[in-house]
Design a protein around this motif. Sequence first.
Motif, PDB file in Angstrom:
ATOM      1  N   UNK A   1      29.969  44.871  30.165  1.00 27.47           N
ATOM      2  CA  UNK A   1      29.912  43.613  29.411  1.00 27.47           C
ATOM      3  C   UNK A   1      30.975  42.638  29.919  1.00 27.47           C
ATOM      4  N   UNK A   2      30.542  41.410  30.187  1.00 33.51           N
ATOM      5  CA  UNK A   2      31.428  40.353  30.660  1.00 33.51           C
ATOM      6  C   UNK A   2      31.968  39.541  29.489  1.00 33.51           C
TER       7      UNK A   2
ATOM      8  N   UNK B   1      28.497  37.449  47.286  1.00 34.24           N
ATOM      9  CA  UNK B   1      29.920  37.248  47.093  1.00 34.24           C
ATOM     10  C   UNK B   1      30.394  37.763  45.749  1.00 34.24           C
ATOM     11  N   UNK B   2      31.682  37.997  45.660  1.00 35.04           N
ATOM     12  CA  UNK B   2      32.326  38.396  44.411  1.00 35.04           C
ATOM     13  C   UNK B   2      33.362  37.322  44.096  1.00 35.04           C
ATOM     14  N   UNK B   3      32.979  36.384  43.216  1.00 31.05           N
ATOM     15  CA  UNK B   3      33.843  35.237  42.960  1.00 31.05           C
ATOM     16  C   UNK B   3      35.155  35.650  42.305  1.00 31.05           C
ATOM     17  N   UNK B   4      35.113  36.651  41.431  1.00 34.81           N
ATOM     18  CA  UNK B   4      36.348  37.115  40.789  1.00 34.81           C
ATOM     19  C   UNK B   4      37.325  37.670  41.823  1.00 34.81           C
ATOM     20  N   UNK B   5      36.799  38.475  42.751  1.00 39.36           N
ATOM     21  CA  UNK B   5      37.652  39.031  43.799  1.00 39.36           C
ATOM     22  C   UNK B   5      38.172  37.927  44.707  1.00 39.36           C
ATOM     23  N   UNK B   6      37.319  36.958  45.036  1.00 35.72           N
ATOM     24  CA  UNK B   6      37.742  35.848  45.887  1.00 35.72           C
ATOM     25  C   UNK B   6      38.866  35.060  45.221  1.00 35.72           C
TER      26      UNK B   6
ATOM     27  N   UNK C   1      40.712  41.580  35.467  1.00 32.01           N
ATOM     28  CA  UNK C   1      39.750  40.973  36.381  1.00 32.01           C
ATOM     29  C   UNK C   1      39.414  41.902  37.540  1.00 32.01           C
ATOM     30  N   UNK C   2      38.231  41.751  38.089  1.00 30.00           N
ATOM     31  CA  UNK C   2      37.689  42.524  39.199  1.00 30.00           C
ATOM     32  C   UNK C   2      37.389  43.960  38.767  1.00 30.00           C
TER      33      UNK C   2
ATOM     34  N   UNK D   1      42.930  28.348  37.242  1.00 32.92           N
ATOM     35  CA  UNK D   1      41.492  28.647  37.208  1.00 32.92           C
ATOM     36  C   UNK D   1      41.267  30.155  37.097  1.00 32.92           C
ATOM     37  N   UNK D   2      42.030  30.925  37.853  1.00 30.87           N
ATOM     38  CA  UNK D   2      41.891  32.383  37.832  1.00 30.87           C
ATOM     39  C   UNK D   2      42.180  32.941  36.444  1.00 30.87           C
ATOM     40  N   UNK D   3      43.275  32.509  35.824  1.00 27.95           N
ATOM     41  CA  UNK D   3      43.635  33.015  34.495  1.00 27.95           C
ATOM     42  C   UNK D   3      42.626  32.570  33.441  1.00 27.95           C
ATOM     43  N   UNK D   4      42.210  31.298  33.505  1.00 26.91           N
ATOM     44  CA  UNK D   4      41.238  30.780  32.536  1.00 26.91           C
ATOM     45  C   UNK D   4      39.919  31.529  32.645  1.00 26.91           C
TER      46      UNK D   4
END
Length: 321
Positions: free
Chosen positions: A300-301, A26-31, A151-152, A111-114
């Motif tokens: 880099x994340x 899965x790709x949690x950022x995309x989700x 993101x993504x 949550x997405x923005x944080x």
Amino acid sequence: MGLLTGALYACLIFYLGGWYLGMWRGNFSLLLLILTVVTLAYWLAERFHFRPARERAAERLAQQAQARRAELARQGIQQVDGDVEAARRQVLAQPWWLDWTAGLFPVICAVFLLRSFLFEPFKIPSGSMVPTLLVGDLILVNKYHYGIRLPVANTKIVENHTPERGDVIVFRYPKDTSIDYIKRVVGVPGDEVAYLNKRLFINGKPVPTQPLGEYYDEDSRRYAQMFSEQLGAVEHRVLTQKEAPPFVMAADEYPHRDQCRYTAEGVACKVPAGHYFVMGDNRDNSQDSRYWGFVPDENIVGKAFFIWMNLGNLGRIGSFK
């Protein structure tokens, strides 16, 4: 709309179930991005269409009840059955499919923005960073320290600091970007990094170390030699195994491999522009740049900086170097 929402939830459960069972990655950022967009659409529809429609219906209901009461009063009937206010509240109530979509938008968006721009949690899955980080440590990663990225897409839109020697970073594994790795930066662009006979050299100079005796690794159930190592301004601890060979076995093919020289003593590399050389603190139990190459800046994340929980050892909570 109820059927459509039910179908969307069924797709979400199916996706998460397959992810949990290992049927796909899965790709949690995309989700999170998709969930934010979908719940935003429902929130806008609720704000500008569904809620005004319910309010108009409730107003009509109240007007009809008032007109009925006036007509009955004109006929001399004062006692009127029916609770108009209860019916009005029922008309105004959100249906379940709006409560579970538009109602969740503020939480999912926050949550997405944080997670995308400030801090992201990670769990340490392996012992490659022992003794600094242990298996089961739950850590926080600063997402903006090295610049703000979309993101993504992970495209940097605002510059900030650059990684420095000694930083512990989370990054997307260059050979499979769906996997996140955590290692320590030992070489920045332009550095000549060498790890020879289990000693680290930067630009021809040995990195200062001090022996600290033995360390018992509870996960591997064996002792290792522990050293204090000084990388720039960062003092941290590393482990080595006496019985492990100094040379690198079975290094992969990777971009800029011609910048590295492998010998019986170890490996020496010239770090190319826009890339970083990373290693685990558990030096003989770490798959890192010695094996699969350099970390591109775009992978880099963020910078790992805080252990916020370890369910097996609450004393682990706190910052680390």
